[in-house]
Design an enzyme around this catalytic site. Structure first.
Site, PDB file in Angstrom:
ATOM      1  CG  ASN A   1      -6.107 -22.182   4.599  1.00 40.24           C
ATOM      2  OD1 ASN A   1      -4.965 -22.461   4.932  1.00 40.24           O
ATOM      3  ND2 ASN A   1      -6.395 -21.595   3.457  1.00 40.24           N
TER       4      ASN A   1
ATOM      5  CG  PHE B   1     -11.605 -46.040  11.602  1.00 43.22           C
ATOM      6  CD1 PHE B   1     -11.789 -45.721  10.263  1.00 43.22           C
ATOM      7  CD2 PHE B   1     -11.469 -47.385  11.948  1.00 43.22           C
ATOM      8  CE1 PHE B   1     -11.836 -46.720   9.292  1.00 43.22           C
ATOM      9  CE2 PHE B   1     -11.513 -48.386  10.979  1.00 43.22           C
ATOM     10  CZ  PHE B   1     -11.692 -48.048   9.654  1.00 43.22           C
TER      11      PHE B   1
ATOM     12  CG  ASP C   1      -0.486 -36.801   3.184  1.00 41.77           C
ATOM     13  OD1 ASP C   1      -0.776 -37.390   2.126  1.00 41.77           O
ATOM     14  OD2 ASP C   1      -1.202 -35.915   3.679  1.00 41.77           O
TER      15      ASP C   1
ATOM     16  N   GLY D   1      -0.113 -24.131   5.011  1.00 44.57           N
ATOM     17  CA  GLY D   1       1.277 -24.583   4.970  1.00 44.57           C
ATOM     18  C   GLY D   1       1.298 -26.096   4.937  1.00 44.57           C
TER      19      GLY D   1
ATOM     20  CD  GLU E   1      16.524  -4.522  -0.625  1.00 41.60           C
ATOM     21  OE1 GLU E   1      16.660  -4.724   0.574  1.00 41.60           O
ATOM     22  OE2 GLU E   1      15.579  -3.846  -1.090  1.00 41.60           O
TER      23      GLU E   1
END
Ligand code: DGJ
Length: 822
Positions: free
Chosen positions: A486, A286, A540, A535, A620
């Site tokens: 991704n 930065f 945030d 994932g 199930e």
């Protein structure tokens, strides 16, 4: 809420006070942060006198430290608790703001000029920020200046009294006529008096997000940072500092950053024994050139304090995120139960197979069908088509509209997956605009998942993404979008930036991303967006300001998820954490957990399923049906209630009116006859009487294995369940073939999945499916008894006897308890 008198600033929330003052030198000195020490209406005299008492006393500068100036010999910035720290004037600790002048000078001295107080929040112009959303908020704006660089520095403090949160941010404007470079700008710098505090932070990797790490810091520093270009699964910006605290008691400070890019948090103890914490944009990678009249605004940071331990700080964060971060229209909006196609069929699907999955899902009570990756371009694997957001007609010949219409005809809503920030070299977009991809010219680019990142620092690239997404989102009825991302960054460079501006790349990317998602969420306000980055690689507060939920992890294993979700729960409300029931053996761990365990863990978050329902037996499927029924009944509590951690195996959610609560217990390991299990509640209304029941978890005869054949007869004699094997072993020859039949009526959506087993045992304990009814608890107790003592749970199996009141919780098995006021 905010008071000023004679150089003293008092910022009060409901239970905390934050105090700082202007030193005679013009520096801002932090005086106190902790439990509330005085009311807003305190007299000027008391305010000033108390600040005097609390402030550090100074006479001489110690040893070889630097005295600030001849006029102020006793002021040593190295040992002053500063609101902002710059290099060159004696503060040899880590600095929070570094400005480099055109002549190379890095010394700066930031001096108080004035302040004002306004009602409401501080609105950042390009970055997401907290909002009052109708609740009370006040902002203190403090102007400071650095004479040498002609920089005007503004500190912002927004006080949200109800959730005990104060947010902070900083901007720098160049009022001179020479360029300056900002090399580091922390959004928050806080010096706590004393050392020996403990830190708690959260990180990991793909499929292992938010693992908690703790340590005690007596000297040196502990730094967490992201260099992935995103807020990252490696280390989340959530950071806690505590002082001999546990879950319920003791001082805990909590911090977070409303930012989705590379961040930096450091906690360090000075040689004088003060503890400095700072958070902001990662200064690595930065640097920002600021020409005359230009301003730079840093992301907003969040701080909170509680003397009620980690649980107290988490509750503050949960309220803050719900009330002041999430898009207001989704705050109380009911979330549907979804099924996602990814782990059900990955890239291998067509319209028929999707509709088959949707029909089974509908029959199980699932409400939203989400088509994940693989529907666009020529996408059969992860090597192609990112960037080409038109339908893959071989798979979906009727286009998105046909599929969406058919899903809606089933009575479900429809959602899709996109990954708009990425491009494959094998795509029409890349062939037309190779320059859109981030690469260092003339160098081989390192790829992640065989894809490149679009250069979102450039407006024309942002515009292309916006246009393509608008076309997709308006092509048919879409109620949900999963926005994925991704790969991590490599080879950072933009052809749109000059050589001296390349340090701006990472932050400009995030600004470009925010512009895109701001425009799309405004254009499609009713779409429920779920963020995702392999994932939780970008989980945030910045993303949550646009997307009300984020996929918590690609790890769908319930046991792994208990640790991951516990990590999130420290700083984020559970309704923001996407969480699904998936198949066993689990695809990430090969572990097998019971349906109840997978449900208990998933239904704590933004709930859904992600498995091929056609692979399930009728039994199930019946369980899935019973889960969705249960979820709908308690949806309001689970989605809007107050979440409490109890211990590593137990947690609970209490409805807003405290009349309903759902408790969860995942027993990690059964140890016979060790100690009795108790469920000690949190947050129930002490004076209310509650009925406490459990979701009954049947066992199957096969669960008992050879125990049935070898069990001591006398041990069984008193049992209400006759487990004596007949001539035929129940174990080897269950009464009903549980394997999915070729034709199953239960897969027809017209037929519901309620269990229809006929009882075989005299007392109804064993049914035709060979199931043995699990223990059933029903008791009543006062909330105060449950909060203080807890329910001592039903007798836990210990190897020497079994009856209908015995609770068998093998390793990793779960129970769900329901508390209802009567
Ligand atoms: C990563 C996500 O986290 C998964 O849930 C899935 O959407 C895949 N990407 C699809 O490529």
């Amino acid at each position: 809420m905010i008071r000023y008198y004679d150089g003293c600033f008092l910022l009060n929330t409901k239970t905390t006070s934050y105090c700082f003052r202007v030193l005679p030198t013009g520096h801002l000195e932090q005086v106190y942060y902790g439990n509330k020490i005085m009311d807003d209406g305190v007299s000027d005299f008391i305010l000033k006198a108390s600040f005097e008492a609390m402030s550090e006393k100074r006479e001489f500068t110690a040893g070889n430290s630097i005295a600030y100036s001849d006029d102020y010999q006793s002021i040593c910035l190295e040992d002053t608790a500063l609101e902002i720290s710059t290099p060159g004037k004696g503060d040899v600790r880590e600095n929070s703001l570094v400005i480099i002048n055109a002549d190379g000078v890095s010394t700066s001295d930031v001096i108080f000029k004035g302040y004002d107080i306004t009602e409401d929040e501080h609105r950042l112009s390009e970055l997401p920020h907290s909002s009052s959303n109708g609740k009370s908020a006040q902002t203190l704006r403090i102007e400071m200046s650095d004479e040498y660089s002609n920089a005007l520095i503004t500190l912002f403090y927004t006080v949200y009294p109800e959730c005990d949160v104060i947010t902070r941010s900083i901007s720098v404007c160049n009022t001179g006529n020479r360029d300056i470079h900002i090399e580091k700008i922390m959004s928050l710098c806080l010096d706590l008096y004393g050392g020996g505090y403990e830190y708690t932070c959260f990180g990991g990797h793909w499929a292992r997000e938010m693992h908690k790490d703790t340590g005690k810091l007596k000297s040196g520093s502990h730094i967490i940072a992201s260099r992935t270009g995103t807020s990252s699964s490696r280390s989340n910006p959530l950071f806690l500092i505590s002082d001999n605290a546990d879950e319920d008691f003791g001082s805990v400070y909590g911090f977070n950053l409303i930012y989705s890019g590379d961040h930096y948090e450091s906690m360090s103890v000075s040689s004088f024994g003060k503890t400095r914490f700072m958070t902001g944009i990662n200064p690595e990678n930065f640097s920002w050139r600021l020409s005359n009249d230009m301003c730079f605004e840093a992301p907003e940071a969040v701080m909170t304090y509680s003397d009620k331990g980690f649980g107290g700080v988490s509750l503050n964060f949960h309220s803050f995120v719900k009330d002041h971060i999430l898009p207001v229209r989704f705050k109380d909006k009911e979330r549907p139960i979804l099924i996602n196609s990814w782990e059900a069929n990955y890239f291998r699907f067509n319209e028929d197979s999707l509709l088959r999955l949707a029909r089974s899902a509908k029959a199980c009570g699932i409400e939203l069908f989400v088509m994940d990756d693989g529907w666009f371009g020529k996408r059969d694997d992860d090597h192609s088509s990112l960037g080409d957001w038109t339908v893959y007609e071989d798979k979906l010949p009727g286009g998105l509209k046909s599929l969406s219409d058919k899903i809606h005809d089933l009575g479900m809503t429809f959602g899709i997956w996109v990954e708009p920030e990425m491009i494959n070299e094998d795509s029409r977009l890349f062939r037309a605009h190779p320059d859109y991809a981030v690469k260092v010219p003339g160098h081989v680019h390192s790829k992640g998942r065989d894809q490149l990142i679009l250069d979102l620092t450039r407006k024309e690239v942002q515009d292309n993404v916006i246009a393509q997404m608008k076309a997709v989102f308006s092509s048919c009825r879409i109620e949900y979008v999963k926005w994925d991302m991704n790969r991590v960054f490599s080879d950072r460079f933009s052809t749109g930036l000059q050589a001296l501006e390349q340090g701006e790349f990472s932050h400009r990317y995030i600004l470009g991303l925010y512009r895109i998602i701001r425009e799309l969420t405004l254009a499609f306000p009713d779409i429920l967006f779920e963020g995702c980055a392999s994932g939780g690689n970008r989980f945030d507060l910045g993303m949550l300001a646009f997307f009300p939920q984020i996929w918590g992890s690609d790890d769908t294993d319930a046991i792994e998820r208990t640790a991951i979700q516990e990590g999130y729960s420290y700083g984020y409300p559970m309704i923001t954490v996407g969480s699904h029931v998936s198949a066993v053996p689990n695809h990430q761990t090969m572990r097998c957990e019971t349906a109840e365990t997978r449900f208990a863990v998933a239904c704590t978050g933004a709930f859904g399923y992600e498995l091929d329902l056609d692979q399930l037996s009728d039994e199930e499927l019946s369980e899935v049906y019973s889960q969705t029924e249960f979820y709908k009944k308690y949806r309001n509590t689970l989605q809007n209630g107050t979440y409490h951690r109890i211990n590593e195996e137990q947690w609970m959610v209490v409805s807003e009116d405290k009349k309903t609560a759902v408790g969860f217990f995942v027993k990690m390991r059964l140890t016979p006859n060790k100690s009795l299990d108790v469920f000690k509640t949190k947050g129930l209304e002490p004076s209310l009487l509650y009925k406490v029941t459990n979701r009954v978890c049947d066992k199957h005869l096969s669960d008992f294995g050879s125990l049935i054949n070898s069990m001591d007869q006398s041990a069984m004699e008193d049992s209400a369940v006759d487990l004596k094997p007949g001539e035929q072993s129940f174990v080897r020859d269950p009464a009903v073939d549980l394997k999915p039949g070729e034709q199953s009526l239960l897969r027809d959506p017209a037929v519901d999945h309620r269990p229809a087993g006929q009882d075989l045992s005299a007392d109804g304990t064993i049914n035709e499916a060979g199931r043995i009814r699990g223990e059933k608890m029903e008791i009543k107790a006062l909330g105060s008894a449950l909060n203080n003592c807890g329910v001592r749970l039903m007798y836990g199996y210990g190897g020497t006897g079994y009856n209908e009141n015995t609770r068998i919780m093998k390793d990793m098995e779960a129970r769900i308890y329901i508390f209802e006021a009567v």
